[in-house]
Design a protein around this motif. Structure first.
Motif, PDB file in Angstrom:
ATOM      1  N   LEU A  80      -7.673  -7.253 -10.465  1.00 50.71           N
ATOM      2  CA  LEU A  80      -6.912  -6.600  -9.409  1.00 50.71           C
ATOM      3  C   LEU A  80      -7.703  -6.577  -8.104  1.00 50.71           C
ATOM      4  O   LEU A  80      -8.863  -6.159  -8.070  1.00 50.71           O
ATOM      5  N   MET A  81      -7.076  -7.031  -7.030  1.00 53.84           N
ATOM      6  CA  MET A  81      -7.682  -7.046  -5.704  1.00 53.84           C
ATOM      7  C   MET A  81      -6.840  -6.197  -4.755  1.00 53.84           C
ATOM      8  O   MET A  81      -5.653  -5.939  -5.000  1.00 53.84           O
ATOM      9  N   PHE A  82      -7.469  -5.792  -3.629  1.00 56.37           N
ATOM     10  CA  PHE A  82      -6.727  -5.020  -2.632  1.00 56.37           C
ATOM     11  C   PHE A  82      -5.503  -5.789  -2.140  1.00 56.37           C
ATOM     12  O   PHE A  82      -4.438  -5.219  -1.891  1.00 56.37           O
ATOM     13  N   ALA A  83      -5.664  -7.091  -1.961  1.00 58.78           N
ATOM     14  CA  ALA A  83      -4.583  -7.921  -1.407  1.00 58.78           C
ATOM     15  C   ALA A  83      -3.383  -8.013  -2.337  1.00 58.78           C
ATOM     16  O   ALA A  83      -2.301  -8.433  -1.901  1.00 58.78           O
ATOM     17  N   ASP A  84      -3.568  -7.650  -3.607  1.00 58.91           N
ATOM     18  CA  ASP A  84      -2.448  -7.701  -4.552  1.00 58.91           C
ATOM     19  C   ASP A  84      -1.483  -6.535  -4.377  1.00 58.91           C
ATOM     20  O   ASP A  84      -0.412  -6.537  -4.999  1.00 58.91           O
ATOM     21  N   LEU A  85      -1.847  -5.560  -3.572  1.00 53.13           N
ATOM     22  CA  LEU A  85      -1.119  -4.299  -3.571  1.00 53.13           C
ATOM     23  C   LEU A  85      -0.084  -4.184  -2.458  1.00 53.13           C
ATOM     24  O   LEU A  85       0.499  -3.116  -2.271  1.00 53.13           O
ATOM     25  N   TYR A  86       0.119  -5.232  -1.686  1.00 51.82           N
ATOM     26  CA  TYR A  86       1.203  -5.241  -0.693  1.00 51.82           C
ATOM     27  C   TYR A  86       1.570  -6.678  -0.368  1.00 51.82           C
ATOM     28  O   TYR A  86       0.800  -7.606  -0.627  1.00 51.82           O
ATOM     29  N   ASN A  99       6.536  -1.270   1.639  1.00 53.77           N
ATOM     30  CA  ASN A  99       5.600  -2.349   1.330  1.00 53.77           C
ATOM     31  C   ASN A  99       4.329  -1.832   0.668  1.00 53.77           C
ATOM     32  O   ASN A  99       3.780  -2.482  -0.232  1.00 53.77           O
ATOM     33  N   LEU A 100       3.844  -0.680   1.094  1.00 53.62           N
ATOM     34  CA  LEU A 100       2.588  -0.166   0.562  1.00 53.62           C
ATOM     35  C   LEU A 100       2.750   0.613  -0.739  1.00 53.62           C
ATOM     36  O   LEU A 100       1.745   1.005  -1.339  1.00 53.62           O
ATOM     37  N   SER A 101       3.987   0.831  -1.161  1.00 54.70           N
ATOM     38  CA  SER A 101       4.206   1.593  -2.395  1.00 54.70           C
ATOM     39  C   SER A 101       4.873   0.784  -3.502  1.00 54.70           C
ATOM     40  O   SER A 101       4.712   1.114  -4.686  1.00 54.70           O
ATOM     41  N   ALA A 102       5.610  -0.272  -3.177  1.00 55.67           N
ATOM     42  CA  ALA A 102       6.419  -0.973  -4.178  1.00 55.67           C
ATOM     43  C   ALA A 102       5.553  -1.618  -5.260  1.00 55.67           C
ATOM     44  O   ALA A 102       5.760  -1.411  -6.460  1.00 55.67           O
ATOM     45  N   ARG A 103       4.582  -2.429  -4.869  1.00 63.41           N
ATOM     46  CA  ARG A 103       3.756  -3.113  -5.870  1.00 63.41           C
ATOM     47  C   ARG A 103       2.911  -2.147  -6.700  1.00 63.41           C
ATOM     48  O   ARG A 103       2.827  -2.305  -7.930  1.00 63.41           O
ATOM     49  N   PRO A 104       2.258  -1.157  -6.080  1.00 65.66           N
ATOM     50  CA  PRO A 104       1.522  -0.199  -6.908  1.00 65.66           C
ATOM     51  C   PRO A 104       2.401   0.521  -7.919  1.00 65.66           C
ATOM     52  O   PRO A 104       1.971   0.758  -9.064  1.00 65.66           O
ATOM     53  N   LEU A 105       3.621   0.865  -7.524  1.00 68.27           N
ATOM     54  CA  LEU A 105       4.515   1.538  -8.475  1.00 68.27           C
ATOM     55  C   LEU A 105       4.858   0.618  -9.632  1.00 68.27           C
ATOM     56  O   LEU A 105       4.881   1.046 -10.795  1.00 68.27           O
TER      57      LEU A 105
END
Length: 466
Positions: A378-384, A432-438
């Protein structure tokens, strides 16, 4: 700072820190829910600000100092900018000082009181409800006391340079802005104080520069080296000069505006210009020594700096024209304040696309998530989504420009367009900042439940173990 797990037992976490943090995360940081709640509320506040500008577009074009326009301004300054800056303050004060907040509970109480105040004040002004407006002033004062008491513990540390000095000065700026604002909202119908345009402008200068601006300038001294991989050789005083001169200049300028003292106004503006110029010089030094390739974050930061230069030019033009062409001078000064807010908003949205993934990454790691959507670590770039982030840059930049032009030229369609674009920015950012983390959290919980079911003899989640 170690980046791997240690076999040694952890120290008992302080009441203001995050007990479940994964290895590698500083021990003083608060739980992710603290900064993320402020940042999510800031996105909602930006949506409300955009809707408000569409709603009041005609009144704002006719008179930028009308109550409807002032209500829209307060949605932007309080519900969007202030909430976002408070989120950054609660996250980075412990990181910068190495000391935790006094209490997570105090942080949550601060969030609730500021959230209520930031929405009640513009609604009370917009709908001319004196009771709601007065209550919002009281809540703001309570929030200020909670904030100061919570941050006093980490900010009592000695040294740490310009960032800590900035946070201390910002608390004083917050106190001055909140006390002055609460005084004027206490009785708007009693006319025991005349809330004239120059006094309102004085409060705006205090809030934007002596509080929010100084906070950003100080925190940026820590964020720029990290996000740009920039190491400045030797000693650079521009960061310290920017903090102190910006704060002192804003205070003197606001005092001059409030009391109609031209000498203090020009002196304060000059010192403020020195501080903001030193801030830009510090940014330029970091850009020259960066080792990271140009990216969207760099574009956000550079555009924010451009808005600061634009604000200075509009303010100077408005001040020179005001004695000769009052209407044009007022609109130019109004546009300069919008551009000043644009400086902070552009920077806030840009840094959020770095800070939020960092916080969420830590949260996901603490819950056991190790791999991203592609199956790789998991990388930071994967989260949005980076394409939507670029779209967000377009909406916020164009929205600020449209609102600035609309208020500067008294052009109703541009004001409405700016409002739509700012509201779109809030929607895009929070989605955008919440969809992938959820999705990652849901997938991790589903896989955990499947593993439990597939393991014979293992108790299901929630069942007691022997």
């Amino acid at each position: 700072m170690t980046l791997h797990a240690s076999s040694a037992p952890r120290e008992a976490p302080a009441s203001g820190s995050w007990a479940a943090r994964p290895p590698g995360v500083p021990g003083a940081v608060p739980p992710p829910s603290v900064p993320l709640s402020f940042l999510a509320a800031a996105s909602c506040g930006l949506i409300a600000c955009g809707v408000a500008w569409v709603w009041v577009r005609s009144a704002a074009a006719a008179d930028p100092n009308s109550d409807p326009a002032i209500a829209a301004v307060h949605f932007g300054v309080l519900a969007a900018l202030t909430m976002g800056i408070l989120g950054a303050t609660h996250q980075f004060t412990p990181v910068i000082t190495g000391r935790p907040l006094r209490s997570v509970l105090l942080a949550r109480a601060t969030f609730v009181t500021w959230l209520a105040a930031s929405w009640m004040l513009p609604l009370g002004i917009g709908f001319e409800n004196v009771g709601v407006t007065a209550a919002s002033g009281g809540l703001a004062l309570v929030g200020l006391v909670l904030l100061a008491w919570n941050l006093a513990a980490p900010l009592s540390v000695r040294g740490k340079g310009a960032p800590v000095a900035a946070l201390r000065l910002a608390l004083l700026g917050a106190a001055a802005t909140s006390l002055l604002g609460a005084t004027f909202v206490g009785d708007r119908q009693g006319h025991w104080f005349a809330l004239s345009a120059h006094v309102d402008l004085a409060m705006g200068v205090l809030g934007l520069f002596a509080w929010l601006g100084v906070t950003y300038i100080g925190v940026a001294q820590k964020l720029w080296p990290m996000f740009m991989l920039a190491h400045l050789p030797g000693q650079h005083r521009s960061g310290t000069v920017s903090v102190w001169a910006t704060w002192l200049g804003a205070v003197v300028l606001a005092g001059g505006l409030a009391h109609g003292a031209p000498i203090a106004e020009w002196a304060g503006a000059g010192v403020l210009g020195i501080g903001l110029g030193a801030h830009l010089a510090s940014l330029w030094a970091h850009l020259r020594h960066r080792r990271r390739k140009a990216d969207l974050h760099l574009l956000f930061v550079a555009t924010a700096a451009a808005w600061l230069v634009t604000a200075a030019g509009l303010a100077l033009a408005g001040a020179l024209l005001l004695p000769h062409h009052e209407r044009l001078g007022v609109t130019l000064v109004t546009a300069s304040m919008v551009a000043s807010g644009g400086w902070l908003l552009e920077a806030l949205v840009g840094h959020a696309h770095k800070v939020v993934p960092f916080i969420v990454w830590s949260l996901l790691r603490s819950e056991g998530t190790r791999n991203g959507p592609s199956g790789k670590p998991l990388m930071f770039a994967d989260l949005y989504h980076h394409g939507w982030a670029a779209t967000t840059y377009g909406t916020v930049t164009t929205g600020i420009a449209a609102l600035c032009a609309g208020l500067g030229a008294s052009w109703t369609p541009a004001i409405a367009a700016g409002g739509v674009l700012l509201a779109a920015t809030g929607v895009l950012a929070v989605m955008n900042l919440s969809a992938r983390p959820l999705r990652l959290r849901i997938a991790a919980r589903v896989s955990t439940d499947v593993a439990v079911i597939a393991t014979p003899g293992r108790p299901a989640p929630g069942e007691p173990t022997t």
